[in-house]
Design a protein around this motif. Structure first.
Motif, mmCIF file in Angstrom:
data_model
loop_
_atom_site.group_PDB
_atom_site.id
_atom_site.type_symbol
_atom_site.label_atom_id
_atom_site.label_comp_id
_atom_site.label_asym_id
_atom_site.label_seq_id
_atom_site.Cartn_x
_atom_site.Cartn_y
_atom_site.Cartn_z
ATOM 1 N N LYS A 181 34.141 26.449 49.901
ATOM 2 C CA LYS A 181 33.954 25.758 48.628
ATOM 3 C C LYS A 181 35.271 25.710 47.851
ATOM 4 O O LYS A 181 35.585 24.706 47.197
ATOM 5 N N ASN A 182 36.061 26.764 47.927
ATOM 6 C CA ASN A 182 37.386 26.742 47.294
ATOM 7 C C ASN A 182 38.287 25.710 47.963
ATOM 8 O O ASN A 182 39.105 25.064 47.297
ATOM 9 N N LEU A 229 28.530 22.050 38.188
ATOM 10 C CA LEU A 229 29.394 21.105 37.478
ATOM 11 C C LEU A 229 30.399 21.898 36.660
ATOM 12 O O LEU A 229 30.013 22.769 35.873
ATOM 13 N N PHE A 230 31.686 21.573 36.842
ATOM 14 C CA PHE A 230 32.717 22.320 36.115
ATOM 15 C C PHE A 230 34.018 21.534 36.090
ATOM 16 O O PHE A 230 34.262 20.675 36.940
ATOM 17 N N LYS A 231 34.843 21.857 35.104
ATOM 18 C CA LYS A 231 36.189 21.297 35.082
ATOM 19 C C LYS A 231 36.986 21.981 36.185
ATOM 20 O O LYS A 231 36.838 23.185 36.439
ATOM 21 N N ARG A 232 37.844 21.221 36.825
ATOM 22 C CA ARG A 232 38.582 21.678 38.003
ATOM 23 C C ARG A 232 39.344 22.980 37.748
ATOM 24 O O ARG A 232 39.470 23.816 38.639
ATOM 25 N N THR A 233 39.848 23.184 36.551
ATOM 26 C CA THR A 233 40.667 24.361 36.241
ATOM 27 C C THR A 233 39.858 25.520 35.653
ATOM 28 O O THR A 233 40.438 26.496 35.202
ATOM 29 N N SER A 234 38.536 25.419 35.676
ATOM 30 C CA SER A 234 37.698 26.414 35.001
ATOM 31 C C SER A 234 37.263 27.588 35.857
ATOM 32 O O SER A 234 36.591 28.480 35.356
ATOM 33 N N GLY A 235 37.596 27.606 37.130
ATOM 34 C CA GLY A 235 37.185 28.737 37.943
ATOM 35 C C GLY A 235 37.273 28.434 39.414
ATOM 36 O O GLY A 235 37.804 27.416 39.840
ATOM 37 N N HIS A 236 36.715 29.355 40.188
ATOM 38 C CA HIS A 236 36.699 29.238 41.647
ATOM 39 C C HIS A 236 35.554 30.092 42.175
ATOM 40 O O HIS A 236 34.927 30.839 41.416
ATOM 41 N N TYR A 237 35.320 29.986 43.473
ATOM 42 C CA TYR A 237 34.249 30.770 44.093
ATOM 43 C C TYR A 237 34.782 32.098 44.608
ATOM 44 O O TYR A 237 35.942 32.201 45.032
ATOM 45 N N SER A 238 33.909 33.103 44.573
ATOM 46 C CA SER A 238 34.248 34.389 45.176
ATOM 47 C C SER A 238 34.489 34.176 46.661
ATOM 48 O O SER A 238 34.043 33.184 47.233
ATOM 49 N N LEU A 239 35.177 35.076 47.301
ATOM 50 C CA LEU A 239 35.517 34.925 48.715
ATOM 51 C C LEU A 239 34.431 35.452 49.644
ATOM 52 O O LEU A 239 34.654 35.617 50.847
ATOM 53 N N ASP A 240 33.240 35.687 49.113
ATOM 54 C CA ASP A 240 32.125 36.180 49.922
ATOM 55 C C ASP A 240 31.754 35.166 50.998
ATOM 56 O O ASP A 240 31.722 33.956 50.742
#
Length: 172
Positions: A63-64, A130-141
């Motif tokens: 997803k990242n 739904l999110f702004k591109r710079t607002s976060g990322h997914y955990s590496l799980d």
């Protein structure tokens, strides 16, 4: 304004329904595929998707990988078995223009064997989609990944239809 991102692997039976639902909503479609052996890539490309094939590193990392390839301000990251309703598409357009948050959870309806599941814990959950591109990322799980953000999370009202199993053989 909106990138729709998906991760895929052998989703030819589900993908067309999902991509049809985001036509007119998405400014770009970005698919990261794990080397499907069916018609997934061709279906995605027929909808104008930018497709890149990357070996499977687990859900969070894949997803990242999608997020990194999206170029628009907003990202709607969905699975190939999730369908955006027309009401949800309208709500997404509204919050991208006038919303108070940069990150939104969306509630889910589960659809199993062609029927909406209303009881038993299968529906009613919400997930960040739904999110702004710079607002976060997914955990590496590898599984049960979570969206990590320091932003406050809003909640949309209209739902995503999640098509869990098409028929008994799909369930097995």
């Amino acid at each position: 304004m909106l990138s729709v991102g998906l991760i895929t692997f052998n989703e030819e039976l589900r993908l067309e329904r999902t991509l049809k639902a985001v036509q007119g909503l998405a400014d770009e479609i970005v698919v990261v595929d794990s080397f499907s052996t069916d018609g997934t890539v061709e279906i995605a490309q027929s909808f104008g998707a930018k497709v890149e094939q990357i070996s499977w590193p687990g859900y969070g990392m894949q997803k990242n990988n999608v997020i990194e390839r999206c170029t628009k301000e907003w990202i709607l990251l969905i699975d190939a078995d999730e369908v955006i309703t027309p009401e949800l598409a309208k709500e997404i357009k509204e919050v991208m223009e006038h919303g108070d948050y940069y990150v939104y959870e969306i509630p889910f309806n589960s659809v199993c064997f062609g029927k909406r599941i209303r009881f038993g814990g299968w529906s009613g959950s919400s997930r960040v989609r739904l999110f702004k591109r710079t607002s976060g990322h997914y955990s590496l799980d590898e599984v049960h990944e979570q969206f990590l953000t320091s932003d406050e999370i809003g909640k949309l009202h209209h739902r995503i239809d999640h098509y869990t199993y098409e028929d008994y053989y799909d369930y097995l």
